[in-house]
Design a protein around this motif. Structure first.
Motif, PDB file in Angstrom:
ATOM      1  N   LEU A   1      -0.783  -7.460   3.813  1.00  0.00           N
ATOM      2  CA  LEU A   1      -0.964  -6.420   2.798  1.00  0.00           C
ATOM      3  C   LEU A   1      -0.290  -5.116   3.217  1.00  0.00           C
ATOM      4  O   LEU A   1       0.363  -4.455   2.397  1.00  0.00           O
ATOM      5  CB  LEU A   1      -2.451  -6.194   2.543  1.00  0.00           C
ATOM      6  CG  LEU A   1      -3.186  -7.348   1.866  1.00  0.00           C
ATOM      7  CD1 LEU A   1      -4.684  -7.113   1.865  1.00  0.00           C
ATOM      8  CD2 LEU A   1      -2.657  -7.539   0.452  1.00  0.00           C
ATOM      9  N   ILE A   2      -0.432  -4.758   4.461  1.00  0.00           N
ATOM     10  CA  ILE A   2       0.207  -3.530   4.962  1.00  0.00           C
ATOM     11  C   ILE A   2       1.725  -3.643   4.863  1.00  0.00           C
ATOM     12  O   ILE A   2       2.395  -2.694   4.447  1.00  0.00           O
ATOM     13  CB  ILE A   2      -0.262  -3.229   6.399  1.00  0.00           C
ATOM     14  CG1 ILE A   2      -1.723  -2.778   6.368  1.00  0.00           C
ATOM     15  CG2 ILE A   2       0.621  -2.182   7.063  1.00  0.00           C
ATOM     16  CD1 ILE A   2      -2.364  -2.652   7.728  1.00  0.00           C
TER      17      ILE A   2
ATOM     18  N   ASP B   1      -0.438   0.060  -6.118  1.00  0.00           N
ATOM     19  CA  ASP B   1      -1.869   0.194  -6.322  1.00  0.00           C
ATOM     20  C   ASP B   1      -2.563  -1.171  -6.254  1.00  0.00           C
ATOM     21  O   ASP B   1      -3.674  -1.279  -5.722  1.00  0.00           O
ATOM     22  CB  ASP B   1      -2.156   0.879  -7.655  1.00  0.00           C
ATOM     23  CG  ASP B   1      -3.606   1.298  -7.783  1.00  0.00           C
ATOM     24  OD1 ASP B   1      -4.194   1.780  -6.794  1.00  0.00           O
ATOM     25  OD2 ASP B   1      -4.162   1.144  -8.887  1.00  0.00           O
ATOM     26  N   ASP B   2      -1.904  -2.213  -6.769  1.00  0.00           N
ATOM     27  CA  ASP B   2      -2.470  -3.566  -6.676  1.00  0.00           C
ATOM     28  C   ASP B   2      -2.627  -3.998  -5.219  1.00  0.00           C
ATOM     29  O   ASP B   2      -3.664  -4.537  -4.825  1.00  0.00           O
ATOM     30  CB  ASP B   2      -1.598  -4.581  -7.421  1.00  0.00           C
ATOM     31  CG  ASP B   2      -1.686  -4.444  -8.932  1.00  0.00           C
ATOM     32  OD1 ASP B   2      -2.623  -3.769  -9.433  1.00  0.00           O
ATOM     33  OD2 ASP B   2      -0.798  -4.990  -9.616  1.00  0.00           O
ATOM     34  N   TYR B   3      -1.586  -3.771  -4.427  1.00  0.00           N
ATOM     35  CA  TYR B   3      -1.661  -4.113  -3.001  1.00  0.00           C
ATOM     36  C   TYR B   3      -2.773  -3.312  -2.310  1.00  0.00           C
ATOM     37  O   TYR B   3      -3.534  -3.847  -1.517  1.00  0.00           O
ATOM     38  CB  TYR B   3      -0.341  -3.835  -2.288  1.00  0.00           C
ATOM     39  CG  TYR B   3       0.795  -4.748  -2.666  1.00  0.00           C
ATOM     40  CD1 TYR B   3       0.611  -6.113  -2.837  1.00  0.00           C
ATOM     41  CD2 TYR B   3       2.078  -4.243  -2.839  1.00  0.00           C
ATOM     42  CE1 TYR B   3       1.667  -6.949  -3.178  1.00  0.00           C
ATOM     43  CE2 TYR B   3       3.137  -5.069  -3.171  1.00  0.00           C
ATOM     44  CZ  TYR B   3       2.927  -6.415  -3.338  1.00  0.00           C
ATOM     45  OH  TYR B   3       3.978  -7.232  -3.665  1.00  0.00           O
ATOM     46  N   MET B   4      -2.841  -2.036  -2.646  1.00  0.00           N
ATOM     47  CA  MET B   4      -3.849  -1.189  -2.020  1.00  0.00           C
ATOM     48  C   MET B   4      -5.250  -1.605  -2.449  1.00  0.00           C
ATOM     49  O   MET B   4      -6.184  -1.563  -1.653  1.00  0.00           O
ATOM     50  CB  MET B   4      -3.597   0.284  -2.346  1.00  0.00           C
ATOM     51  CG  MET B   4      -4.496   1.225  -1.566  1.00  0.00           C
ATOM     52  SD  MET B   4      -4.416   1.017   0.248  1.00  0.00           S
ATOM     53  CE  MET B   4      -2.781   1.641   0.598  1.00  0.00           C
ATOM     54  N   HIS B   5      -5.386  -2.036  -3.696  1.00  0.00           N
ATOM     55  CA  HIS B   5      -6.685  -2.499  -4.180  1.00  0.00           C
ATOM     56  C   HIS B   5      -7.153  -3.716  -3.365  1.00  0.00           C
ATOM     57  O   HIS B   5      -8.325  -3.802  -2.982  1.00  0.00           O
ATOM     58  CB  HIS B   5      -6.602  -2.836  -5.671  1.00  0.00           C
ATOM     59  CG  HIS B   5      -7.899  -3.239  -6.272  1.00  0.00           C
ATOM     60  ND1 HIS B   5      -8.914  -2.347  -6.530  1.00  0.00           N
ATOM     61  CD2 HIS B   5      -8.362  -4.461  -6.640  1.00  0.00           C
ATOM     62  CE1 HIS B   5      -9.945  -2.993  -7.032  1.00  0.00           C
ATOM     63  NE2 HIS B   5      -9.631  -4.276  -7.113  1.00  0.00           N
ATOM     64  N   GLN B   6      -6.236  -4.632  -3.093  1.00  0.00           N
ATOM     65  CA  GLN B   6      -6.558  -5.803  -2.264  1.00  0.00           C
ATOM     66  C   GLN B   6      -6.959  -5.374  -0.855  1.00  0.00           C
ATOM     67  O   GLN B   6      -7.948  -5.872  -0.297  1.00  0.00           O
ATOM     68  CB  GLN B   6      -5.366  -6.752  -2.179  1.00  0.00           C
ATOM     69  CG  GLN B   6      -5.031  -7.467  -3.457  1.00  0.00           C
ATOM     70  CD  GLN B   6      -3.756  -8.287  -3.301  1.00  0.00           C
ATOM     71  OE1 GLN B   6      -3.544  -8.918  -2.279  1.00  0.00           O
ATOM     72  NE2 GLN B   6      -2.910  -8.260  -4.318  1.00  0.00           N
ATOM     73  N   PHE B   7      -6.195  -4.446  -0.299  1.00  0.00           N
ATOM     74  CA  PHE B   7      -6.469  -3.966   1.057  1.00  0.00           C
ATOM     75  C   PHE B   7      -7.818  -3.246   1.104  1.00  0.00           C
ATOM     76  O   PHE B   7      -8.614  -3.455   2.026  1.00  0.00           O
ATOM     77  CB  PHE B   7      -5.334  -3.047   1.518  1.00  0.00           C
ATOM     78  CG  PHE B   7      -5.491  -2.551   2.928  1.00  0.00           C
ATOM     79  CD1 PHE B   7      -5.523  -3.434   3.996  1.00  0.00           C
ATOM     80  CD2 PHE B   7      -5.598  -1.203   3.184  1.00  0.00           C
ATOM     81  CE1 PHE B   7      -5.665  -2.973   5.301  1.00  0.00           C
ATOM     82  CE2 PHE B   7      -5.746  -0.723   4.479  1.00  0.00           C
ATOM     83  CZ  PHE B   7      -5.774  -1.616   5.538  1.00  0.00           C
TER      84      PHE B   7
ATOM     85  N   LYS C   1     -13.780   4.846   6.652  1.00  0.00           N
ATOM     86  CA  LYS C   1     -12.690   5.831   6.615  1.00  0.00           C
ATOM     87  C   LYS C   1     -11.428   5.240   6.008  1.00  0.00           C
ATOM     88  O   LYS C   1     -10.736   5.905   5.229  1.00  0.00           O
ATOM     89  CB  LYS C   1     -12.384   6.357   8.023  1.00  0.00           C
ATOM     90  CG  LYS C   1     -13.314   7.438   8.494  1.00  0.00           C
ATOM     91  CD  LYS C   1     -12.804   8.057   9.787  1.00  0.00           C
ATOM     92  CE  LYS C   1     -13.680   9.216  10.207  1.00  0.00           C
ATOM     93  NZ  LYS C   1     -13.160   9.886  11.409  1.00  0.00           N
ATOM     94  N   VAL C   2     -11.131   4.011   6.355  1.00  0.00           N
ATOM     95  CA  VAL C   2      -9.926   3.368   5.810  1.00  0.00           C
ATOM     96  C   VAL C   2     -10.087   3.204   4.304  1.00  0.00           C
ATOM     97  O   VAL C   2      -9.172   3.501   3.532  1.00  0.00           O
ATOM     98  CB  VAL C   2      -9.647   2.012   6.493  1.00  0.00           C
ATOM     99  CG1 VAL C   2      -8.382   1.379   5.929  1.00  0.00           C
ATOM    100  CG2 VAL C   2      -9.538   2.163   8.000  1.00  0.00           C
ATOM    101  N   LYS C   3     -11.264   2.762   3.881  1.00  0.00           N
ATOM    102  CA  LYS C   3     -11.541   2.566   2.456  1.00  0.00           C
ATOM    103  C   LYS C   3     -11.401   3.882   1.685  1.00  0.00           C
ATOM    104  O   LYS C   3     -10.841   3.905   0.579  1.00  0.00           O
ATOM    105  CB  LYS C   3     -12.956   1.986   2.301  1.00  0.00           C
ATOM    106  CG  LYS C   3     -13.323   1.604   0.898  1.00  0.00           C
ATOM    107  CD  LYS C   3     -14.669   0.908   0.854  1.00  0.00           C
ATOM    108  CE  LYS C   3     -15.767   1.882   1.224  1.00  0.00           C
ATOM    109  NZ  LYS C   3     -17.124   1.342   1.041  1.00  0.00           N
ATOM    110  N   THR C   4     -11.876   4.971   2.252  1.00  0.00           N
ATOM    111  CA  THR C   4     -11.764   6.285   1.613  1.00  0.00           C
ATOM    112  C   THR C   4     -10.303   6.673   1.416  1.00  0.00           C
ATOM    113  O   THR C   4      -9.909   7.160   0.342  1.00  0.00           O
ATOM    114  CB  THR C   4     -12.500   7.353   2.454  1.00  0.00           C
ATOM    115  OG1 THR C   4     -13.876   6.985   2.535  1.00  0.00           O
ATOM    116  CG2 THR C   4     -12.364   8.734   1.850  1.00  0.00           C
ATOM    117  N   GLU C   5      -9.502   6.441   2.432  1.00  0.00           N
ATOM    118  CA  GLU C   5      -8.066   6.744   2.331  1.00  0.00           C
ATOM    119  C   GLU C   5      -7.385   5.841   1.301  1.00  0.00           C
ATOM    120  O   GLU C   5      -6.465   6.277   0.605  1.00  0.00           O
ATOM    121  CB  GLU C   5      -7.386   6.631   3.693  1.00  0.00           C
ATOM    122  CG  GLU C   5      -7.818   7.690   4.692  1.00  0.00           C
ATOM    123  CD  GLU C   5      -7.552   9.117   4.223  1.00  0.00           C
ATOM    124  OE1 GLU C   5      -6.493   9.378   3.614  1.00  0.00           O
ATOM    125  OE2 GLU C   5      -8.427   9.972   4.459  1.00  0.00           O
ATOM    126  N   CYS C   6      -7.845   4.601   1.189  1.00  0.00           N
ATOM    127  CA  CYS C   6      -7.292   3.695   0.180  1.00  0.00           C
ATOM    128  C   CYS C   6      -7.542   4.246  -1.223  1.00  0.00           C
ATOM    129  O   CYS C   6      -6.666   4.159  -2.098  1.00  0.00           O
ATOM    130  CB  CYS C   6      -7.922   2.308   0.304  1.00  0.00           C
ATOM    131  SG  CYS C   6      -7.442   1.382   1.769  1.00  0.00           S
TER     132      CYS C   6
END
Length: 154
Positions: free
Chosen positions: A56-57, A75-81, A92-97
């Motif tokens: 995903l990254i 945004d689709d890729y980020m939604h999966q991540f 924290k990672v989720k917040t940045e996503c």
């Protein structure tokens, strides 16, 4: 280091992960699923998260390099991540996503790029901290096994 100090150190590391905002209650829910049959359940789930997230990254990095960027696809890729991050409680990672998704909605490339850099920082920091935590827990378990072996030999 004796067993008590190892346990205290593992507890201190775990507590700091929550106090510093790296983890949320989802991590606790994973721990609740861990039992004697699968004592490394949480570590295995986290390891799967880190191995699966590489793809995903990579897709997000590739999407950021395309000109013009496809914000919908990013945004689709980020939604999966973000979903993967949620599954282990990577707060924290989720917040940045979420911030990244807001920049995608605004089609703000610079915001996406800067936020993705911050995601990588938080992602890597959490990985190192969790590795330390799991290593400390293993040492605690290893210490327990040594004491059991000593007891059996008596």
């Amino acid at each position: 280091m004796d067993k008590t100090k190892l346990r205290q150190q593992a507890l201190l590391i775990r507590t700091s992960l929550f106090h510093e905002g790296f983890l949320d209650e989802q991590f606790i829910q994973l721990e609740d699923l861990q039992d004697d049959v699968n004592p490394n359940f949480v570590e295995e789930i986290v390891t799967l998260f880190y191995s699966d997230s590489v793809r995903l990254i990579f897709n997000i990095e590739r999407g950021l390099m395309s000109n013009p960027p496809n914000f919908t696809k990013l945004d689709d890729y980020m939604h999966q991540f973000k979903g993967s991050c949620s599954s282990i409680g990577a707060k924290k990672v989720k917040t940045e996503c979420s911030r990244f998704s807001e920049y995608c909605a605004a089609e703000n490339f610079e915001g996406c790029f800067r936020t993705f850099q911050q995601i990588n920082v938080e992602y890597t920091t959490l990985k190192k901290k969790l590795q330390t935590y799991f290593q400390c827990r293993k040492l605690t378990e290893h210490s327990d096994l040594k004491q059991t072996d000593s007891f059996v030999r008596l």
